[in-house]
Motif scaffolding. Structure first.
Motif, PDB file in Angstrom:
ATOM      1  N   SER A 103       0.731  -1.427   0.170  1.00  0.00           N
ATOM      2  CA  SER A 103      -0.667  -0.145   0.094  1.00  0.00           C
ATOM      3  C   SER A 103       0.705   1.013   0.148  1.00  0.00           C
TER       4      SER A 103
ATOM      5  N   VAL B  45       1.012   3.644   1.919  1.00  0.00           N
ATOM      6  CA  VAL B  45       0.702   3.981   3.723  1.00  0.00           C
ATOM      7  C   VAL B  45       1.538   2.994   4.069  1.00  0.00           C
ATOM      8  N   ASP B  46       2.154   1.826   3.358  1.00  0.00           N
ATOM      9  CA  ASP B  46       3.055   1.791   4.097  1.00  0.00           C
ATOM     10  C   ASP B  46       4.669   2.824   4.405  1.00  0.00           C
TER      11      ASP B  46
ATOM     12  N   TRP C  44       1.630  13.041   3.676  1.00  0.00           N
ATOM     13  CA  TRP C  44       0.538  12.250   3.253  1.00  0.00           C
ATOM     14  C   TRP C  44      -0.271  13.061   2.331  1.00  0.00           C
TER      15      TRP C  44
ATOM     16  N   ARG D 207      -2.163  12.308  -0.213  1.00  0.00           N
ATOM     17  CA  ARG D 207      -3.244  11.440  -1.283  1.00  0.00           C
ATOM     18  C   ARG D 207      -4.590  10.721  -0.456  1.00  0.00           C
TER      19      ARG D 207
ATOM     20  N   THR E 265      -9.119   7.533   2.601  1.00  0.00           N
ATOM     21  CA  THR E 265      -9.301   6.824   3.329  1.00  0.00           C
ATOM     22  C   THR E 265      -8.552   5.634   3.711  1.00  0.00           C
ATOM     23  N   VAL E 266      -7.809   4.663   2.417  1.00  0.00           N
ATOM     24  CA  VAL E 266      -6.633   4.464   2.797  1.00  0.00           C
ATOM     25  C   VAL E 266      -6.104   4.381   4.067  1.00  0.00           C
ATOM     26  N   PHE E 267      -5.520   5.867   4.219  1.00  0.00           N
ATOM     27  CA  PHE E 267      -4.386   6.665   5.326  1.00  0.00           C
ATOM     28  C   PHE E 267      -5.221   6.013   6.896  1.00  0.00           C
TER      29      PHE E 267
ATOM     30  N   GLU F 234      -8.218   4.073   7.721  1.00  0.00           N
ATOM     31  CA  GLU F 234      -8.473   2.423   8.050  1.00  0.00           C
ATOM     32  C   GLU F 234      -6.725   2.226   8.371  1.00  0.00           C
ATOM     33  N   ARG F 235      -5.717   2.758   8.285  1.00  0.00           N
ATOM     34  CA  ARG F 235      -4.508   2.585   8.601  1.00  0.00           C
ATOM     35  C   ARG F 235      -3.651   2.679  10.406  1.00  0.00           C
TER      36      ARG F 235
END
Length: 99
Positions: free
Chosen positions: A32, A34-35, A62, A64, A67-69, A71-72
């Motif tokens: 991802s 986010v990694d 960050w 981008r 949503t993905v961020f 969630e992490r």
């Protein structure tokens, strides 16, 4: 004959017959975006476990989608929250202690 009927390699048929279970395709995890930010997210959570994900995103750079961020951050946050303990004394009174 099996390989020709199925349209696959003879070596694939040999490997399947030699195996004790059916072959299973496993895809490597993609990873991802986010990694690359996980260490920085953990550092921010260490400093302030209840900091909103939007603030953490701003501090770590960050740029981008959120949503993905988020969630992490949601996955990582429980490890940094203060542990709460409850005790009861002999008179059945309960006390809560935040560590």
């Amino acid at each position: 004959m099996i390989a020709r009927t199925l349209g696959i390699s003879r070596n694939t048929v040999r490997a399947a017959l030699a195996s004790d279970r059916p072959p299973k395709y496993k895809r490597k995890p993609k990873g991802s975006a986010v990694d690359a930010f996980e260490e920085a997210i953990r550092a921010e959570l260490e400093a302030a476990p209840m900091m909103p994900a939007t603030v953490i995103a701003e501090r770590v750079g960050w740029t981008r989608g959120m949503t993905v961020f988020k969630e992490r951050v949601r996955e990582l946050r429980p490890a940094y929250r203060a542990q709460v303990g409850r005790t009861t004394d002999e008179n059945k009174r309960t006390a809560q202690c935040d560590s």
